[in-house]
Design a protein around this motif. Structure first.
Motif, PDB file in Angstrom:
ATOM      1  N   ALA A  41     -25.925-103.332  33.283  1.00 33.81           N
ATOM      2  CA  ALA A  41     -25.547-102.814  31.971  1.00 33.81           C
ATOM      3  C   ALA A  41     -26.414-101.617  31.584  1.00 33.81           C
ATOM      4  CB  ALA A  41     -25.660-103.916  30.921  1.00 33.81           C
ATOM      5  N   MET A  42     -27.701-101.681  31.917  1.00 34.99           N
ATOM      6  CA  MET A  42     -28.612-100.580  31.632  1.00 34.99           C
ATOM      7  C   MET A  42     -28.249 -99.337  32.439  1.00 34.99           C
ATOM      8  SD  MET A  42     -32.754-100.448  32.157  1.00 34.99           S
ATOM      9  CE  MET A  42     -33.110-101.761  31.002  1.00 34.99           C
ATOM     10  N   MET A  43     -27.901 -99.556  33.715  1.00 33.47           N
ATOM     11  CA  MET A  43     -27.516 -98.428  34.556  1.00 33.47           C
ATOM     12  C   MET A  43     -26.281 -97.734  33.993  1.00 33.47           C
ATOM     13  SD  MET A  43     -25.197 -97.255  36.944  1.00 33.47           S
ATOM     14  CE  MET A  43     -24.339 -98.731  37.517  1.00 33.47           C
ATOM     15  N   ASP A  44     -25.308 -98.510  33.551  1.00 35.77           N
ATOM     16  CA  ASP A  44     -24.094 -97.909  33.000  1.00 35.77           C
ATOM     17  C   ASP A  44     -24.398 -97.164  31.712  1.00 35.77           C
ATOM     18  OD1 ASP A  44     -20.996 -97.913  33.330  1.00 35.77           O
ATOM     19  OD2 ASP A  44     -21.293 -98.448  31.230  1.00 35.77           O
ATOM     20  N   ALA A  45     -25.291 -97.712  30.891  1.00 38.19           N
ATOM     21  CA  ALA A  45     -25.688 -97.022  29.656  1.00 38.19           C
ATOM     22  C   ALA A  45     -26.405 -95.710  29.982  1.00 38.19           C
ATOM     23  CB  ALA A  45     -26.587 -97.928  28.817  1.00 38.19           C
ATOM     24  N   GLN A  46     -27.259 -95.731  31.008  1.00 33.10           N
ATOM     25  CA  GLN A  46     -27.927 -94.499  31.446  1.00 33.10           C
ATOM     26  C   GLN A  46     -26.900 -93.494  31.963  1.00 33.10           C
ATOM     27  OE1 GLN A  46     -31.037 -93.523  31.265  1.00 33.10           O
ATOM     28  NE2 GLN A  46     -32.380 -95.301  31.233  1.00 33.10           N
ATOM     29  N   TRP A  47     -25.928 -93.988  32.688  1.00 34.97           N
ATOM     30  CA  TRP A  47     -24.858 -93.138  33.238  1.00 34.97           C
ATOM     31  C   TRP A  47     -24.167 -92.367  32.125  1.00 34.97           C
ATOM     32  CZ3 TRP A  47     -22.912 -92.119  38.139  1.00 34.97           C
ATOM     33  CH2 TRP A  47     -21.610 -91.619  38.219  1.00 34.97           C
ATOM     34  N   LEU A  48     -23.830 -93.087  31.052  1.00 32.87           N
ATOM     35  CA  LEU A  48     -23.136 -92.456  29.931  1.00 32.87           C
ATOM     36  C   LEU A  48     -24.071 -91.514  29.168  1.00 32.87           C
ATOM     37  CD1 LEU A  48     -21.112 -95.529  28.614  1.00 32.87           C
ATOM     38  CD2 LEU A  48     -20.220 -93.562  29.864  1.00 32.87           C
ATOM     39  N   ALA A  49     -25.313 -91.937  28.956  1.00 34.86           N
ATOM     40  CA  ALA A  49     -26.255 -91.111  28.207  1.00 34.86           C
ATOM     41  C   ALA A  49     -26.568 -89.802  28.933  1.00 34.86           C
ATOM     42  CB  ALA A  49     -27.550 -91.892  27.976  1.00 34.86           C
ATOM     43  N   MET A  50     -26.569 -89.865  30.262  1.00 33.32           N
ATOM     44  CA  MET A  50     -26.874 -88.679  31.070  1.00 33.32           C
ATOM     45  C   MET A  50     -25.624 -87.867  31.394  1.00 33.32           C
ATOM     46  SD  MET A  50     -29.673 -90.502  33.632  1.00 33.32           S
ATOM     47  CE  MET A  50     -29.894 -89.067  34.694  1.00 33.32           C
ATOM     48  N   HIS A  51     -24.454 -88.331  30.909  1.00 35.72           N
ATOM     49  CA  HIS A  51     -23.178 -87.674  31.219  1.00 35.72           C
ATOM     50  C   HIS A  51     -23.070 -87.441  32.730  1.00 35.72           C
ATOM     51  CE1 HIS A  51     -22.637 -87.060  26.916  1.00 35.72           C
ATOM     52  NE2 HIS A  51     -23.846 -86.537  26.861  1.00 35.72           N
ATOM     53  N   ALA A  52     -23.410 -88.487  33.472  1.00 33.93           N
ATOM     54  CA  ALA A  52     -23.528 -88.376  34.923  1.00 33.93           C
ATOM     55  C   ALA A  52     -22.172 -88.402  35.609  1.00 33.93           C
ATOM     56  CB  ALA A  52     -24.403 -89.495  35.470  1.00 33.93           C
ATOM     57  N   SER A  53     -22.168 -87.861  36.806  1.00 36.26           N
ATOM     58  CA  SER A  53     -21.008 -87.891  37.668  1.00 36.26           C
ATOM     59  C   SER A  53     -21.440 -88.417  39.028  1.00 36.26           C
ATOM     60  CB  SER A  53     -20.387 -86.489  37.786  1.00 36.26           C
ATOM     61  OG  SER A  53     -19.156 -86.542  38.485  1.00 36.26           O
ATOM     62  N   TYR A  54     -20.480 -88.533  39.899  1.00 37.39           N
ATOM     63  CA  TYR A  54     -20.607 -89.167  41.213  1.00 37.39           C
ATOM     64  C   TYR A  54     -21.911 -88.875  41.944  1.00 37.39           C
ATOM     65  CZ  TYR A  54     -18.831 -90.404  45.915  1.00 37.39           C
ATOM     66  OH  TYR A  54     -18.629 -90.947  47.154  1.00 37.39           O
ATOM     67  N   MET A  55     -22.269 -87.620  42.075  1.00 41.78           N
ATOM     68  CA  MET A  55     -23.427 -87.241  42.874  1.00 41.78           C
ATOM     69  C   MET A  55     -24.763 -87.481  42.174  1.00 41.78           C
ATOM     70  SD  MET A  55     -22.431 -86.538  45.775  1.00 41.78           S
ATOM     71  CE  MET A  55     -24.067 -86.040  46.282  1.00 41.78           C
ATOM     72  N   GLU A  56     -24.737 -87.908  40.907  1.00 40.20           N
ATOM     73  CA  GLU A  56     -25.970 -88.108  40.159  1.00 40.20           C
ATOM     74  C   GLU A  56     -26.360 -89.580  40.048  1.00 40.20           C
ATOM     75  OE1 GLU A  56     -25.799 -84.545  36.925  1.00 40.20           O
ATOM     76  OE2 GLU A  56     -24.123 -85.947  36.921  1.00 40.20           O
ATOM     77  N   PHE A  57     -25.677 -90.445  40.779  1.00 38.22           N
ATOM     78  CA  PHE A  57     -25.984 -91.872  40.717  1.00 38.22           C
ATOM     79  C   PHE A  57     -27.432 -92.136  41.107  1.00 38.22           C
ATOM     80  CE2 PHE A  57     -26.202 -96.217  42.244  1.00 38.22           C
ATOM     81  CZ  PHE A  57     -25.486 -96.910  41.276  1.00 38.22           C
ATOM     82  N   ASN A  58     -27.924 -91.407  42.064  1.00 34.59           N
ATOM     83  CA  ASN A  58     -29.307 -91.554  42.516  1.00 34.59           C
ATOM     84  C   ASN A  58     -30.293 -91.392  41.355  1.00 34.59           C
ATOM     85  OD1 ASN A  58     -31.173 -91.746  44.823  1.00 34.59           O
ATOM     86  ND2 ASN A  58     -31.721 -89.650  44.279  1.00 34.59           N
ATOM     87  N   GLU A  59     -30.099 -90.351  40.561  1.00 36.84           N
ATOM     88  CA  GLU A  59     -30.974 -90.093  39.418  1.00 36.84           C
ATOM     89  C   GLU A  59     -30.810 -91.164  38.347  1.00 36.84           C
ATOM     90  OE1 GLU A  59     -29.123 -87.863  40.936  1.00 36.84           O
ATOM     91  OE2 GLU A  59     -30.530 -86.350  41.663  1.00 36.84           O
ATOM     92  N   VAL A  60     -29.583 -91.614  38.139  1.00 35.21           N
ATOM     93  CA  VAL A  60     -29.322 -92.647  37.137  1.00 35.21           C
ATOM     94  C   VAL A  60     -30.015 -93.959  37.519  1.00 35.21           C
ATOM     95  CG1 VAL A  60     -27.526 -94.069  36.080  1.00 35.21           C
ATOM     96  CG2 VAL A  60     -27.132 -91.627  36.419  1.00 35.21           C
ATOM     97  N   LEU A  61     -29.942 -94.319  38.789  1.00 33.40           N
ATOM     98  CA  LEU A  61     -30.562 -95.565  39.223  1.00 33.40           C
ATOM     99  C   LEU A  61     -32.086 -95.476  39.142  1.00 33.40           C
ATOM    100  CD1 LEU A  61     -29.552 -98.311  40.138  1.00 33.40           C
ATOM    101  CD2 LEU A  61     -29.828 -97.578  42.497  1.00 33.40           C
ATOM    102  N   GLN A  62     -32.634 -94.308  39.416  1.00 33.85           N
ATOM    103  CA  GLN A  62     -34.085 -94.130  39.273  1.00 33.85           C
ATOM    104  C   GLN A  62     -34.491 -94.269  37.808  1.00 33.85           C
ATOM    105  OE1 GLN A  62     -36.770 -93.334  41.808  1.00 33.85           O
ATOM    106  NE2 GLN A  62     -37.551 -94.342  39.974  1.00 33.85           N
TER     107      GLN A  62
END
Length: 267
Positions: free
Chosen positions: A217-238
């Motif tokens: 749930a935290m990762m998904d919240a980070q994903w949305l907060a960072m307006h992330a896309s496919y290639m940025e999953f690495n940064e989101v997980l970090q």
């Protein structure tokens, strides 16, 4: 090819053709799309972060901590075996929890891509984390079904055109937690996050599985907060790992429910 997702799709997120293999726990998980050359979608993260160890701390486990840690470490040693009936049944149960109104046509079918597996046979994706990754997903589906379906179907927020594949992301979250908590270090973790986690494990035998749900749930919240896309999953997980480590280090964290991000499970 592009990963498709339709907001009105009753099946939920469509994840297509993420190439590469999930590798053993001794190496970083790498899922590399062909269009990026040497850069991996989820790679390098664990190589970097696994080397960042806190100074080893000597401490004594309580009998209950020792017992529960051993059970958890035993789980890490169980590979996913597609020929085992109980493993097959767990995989079917995950499908039924994810898409209760859609019949699964087989254990090897293109339908699995709708859940975010790399191909028609999800068993090949478990090479990187074993059976515990499936247990984590199934625990999430059964214990926090509303949160699970929100994440699976990408129901919240303004989403990127290229989304992360749900199931493969789940495997990587299991992997990240095992590394972050130093759970493969026997007889006990030597890092501060792992030591703090054992306090939570003493209070709740399911602490690892609940922490997994929180991390997803935290990762998904980070994903949305960072307006992330496919290639940025690495940064989101970090970023997710960094936040989890901070929350585990809070002085007033004595139970898994004390983690600030625990509330994400009910949003």
């Amino acid at each position: 090819r592009r990963m498709k997702r339709g907001k009105g799709d009753k099946k939920g997120t469509k994840n297509r053709d993420v190439s590469g293999q999930v590798v053993p726990l001794t190496e970083p998980v790498v899922v590399a799309p062909p269009m990026v050359g040497t850069r991996s979608w989820i790679g390098g993260l664990f190589t970097r972060s696994s080397r960042r160890q806190d100074k080893s701390i000597d401490y004594t486990l309580s009998p209950l901590q020792e017992e529960r840690l051993q059970k958890l470490q035993d789980r890490l040693l169980v590979p996913f075996e597609e020929t085992r009936i109980d493993h097959q049944e767990s995989l079917k149960a995950l499908w039924n929890a994810s898409f209760p109104n859609i019949n699964l046509t087989g254990l090897v079918t293109e339908q699995w891509k709708d859940m975010g597996w790399q191909g028609p046979n999800p068993s090949t994706d478990f090479r990187g984390c074993g059976f515990i990754a499936l247990e984590n997903l199934l625990f999430s589906a059964r214990t926090y079904p509303v949160c699970f379906r929100r994440l699976l179907l990408k129901q919240k927020g303004d989403r990127a055109k290229w989304e992360y594949p749900f199931a493969v992301a789940g495997i990587n979250i299991s992997f990240m937690l095992i590394q972050m908590l130093d759970l493969q270090n026997t007889p006990k973790p030597k890092c501060l996050p792992g030591m703090n986690f054992l306090k939570l494990l003493e209070e709740d035998e399911n602490a690892f599985d609940v922490l997994y749900c929180i991390a997803f749930a935290m990762m998904d919240a980070q994903w949305l907060a960072m307006h992330a896309s496919y290639m940025e999953f690495n940064e989101v997980l970090q970023a997710t790992r960094n936040q989890l480590e901070r929350e585990l280090s809070l002085d007033d964290t004595h139970r898994i429910q004390d983690l600030p991000a625990y509330n994400l499970l009910f949003q």
